[in-house]
Scaffold this motif. Structure first.
Motif, short mmCIF file in Angstrom:
data_model
loop_
_atom_site.label_atom_id
_atom_site.label_comp_id
_atom_site.label_asym_id
_atom_site.label_seq_id
_atom_site.Cartn_x
_atom_site.Cartn_y
_atom_site.Cartn_z
N THR A 5 23.23 73.43 56.96
CA THR A 5 23.40 74.55 57.88
C THR A 5 22.10 75.33 57.99
O THR A 5 21.46 75.63 56.97
N LEU A 7 20.28 78.77 59.35
CA LEU A 7 20.48 80.16 59.80
C LEU A 7 19.15 80.65 60.35
O LEU A 7 18.10 80.40 59.76
N PRO A 13 24.52 80.37 63.49
CA PRO A 13 24.21 79.29 62.54
C PRO A 13 24.47 77.92 63.19
O PRO A 13 25.36 77.81 64.03
N GLU A 105 17.85 79.27 55.48
CA GLU A 105 17.45 80.21 56.53
C GLU A 105 16.03 79.85 56.97
O GLU A 105 15.16 79.61 56.13
#
Ligand code: FES
Length: 119
Positions: A5, A7, A13, A105
């Motif tokens: 994932t 971000l 997301p 992230e």
């Protein structure tokens, strides 16, 4: 199969399913690295040196699943030391190879300087 994932500040997301038998997905960074997964799925992650551990533009911050990433080598550690906004959870996207679910992230610097609209 596992999930990575991404971000990004000011953006939704994005989660992608990863099948390790398909690595590498493209040419830059280690096969199966966060950079490989990002670029192979159309996600913008800067990689000025072409994934050769020679810049810091692929810097990501690991929010979950640090234990599912490859161990950091000395080269990466030395290079990462010069990254802007370094944290204890920082990795170089082109060197960190995932083997399980991770959430990372992409700091603003990794998105080519795009900034979310300010209000
Ligand atoms: Fe340059 Fe990862 S792309 S260090």
């Amino acid at each position: 199969m596992y999930k990575v994932t991404f971000l990004s500040p000011g953006e939704e997301p994005v989660t992608v399913e990863v099948d390790p038998v398909k690595f590498p997905l493209q040419e830059d960074g280690l096969p199966g690295s966060i950079l490989d997964v990002a670029l192979g799925n159309g996600i913008d992650l800067q990689h000025n040196c072409g994934g050769k551990c020679a810049c810091t533009t692929c810097h990501v911050i690991v929010k979950q699943g640090m234990e599912n990433l490859s161990k950091m080598e000395e080269d990466e550690e030395d290079r990462l030391d010069t990254a802007e906004g370094l944290t204890l959870e920082s990795r170089l996207g082109c060197q960190a190879v995932a083997h399980g679910d991770v959430v990372v992230e992409i700091p603003m610097s990794g998105r080519g300087g795009h900034k979310p609209p300010s209000h």
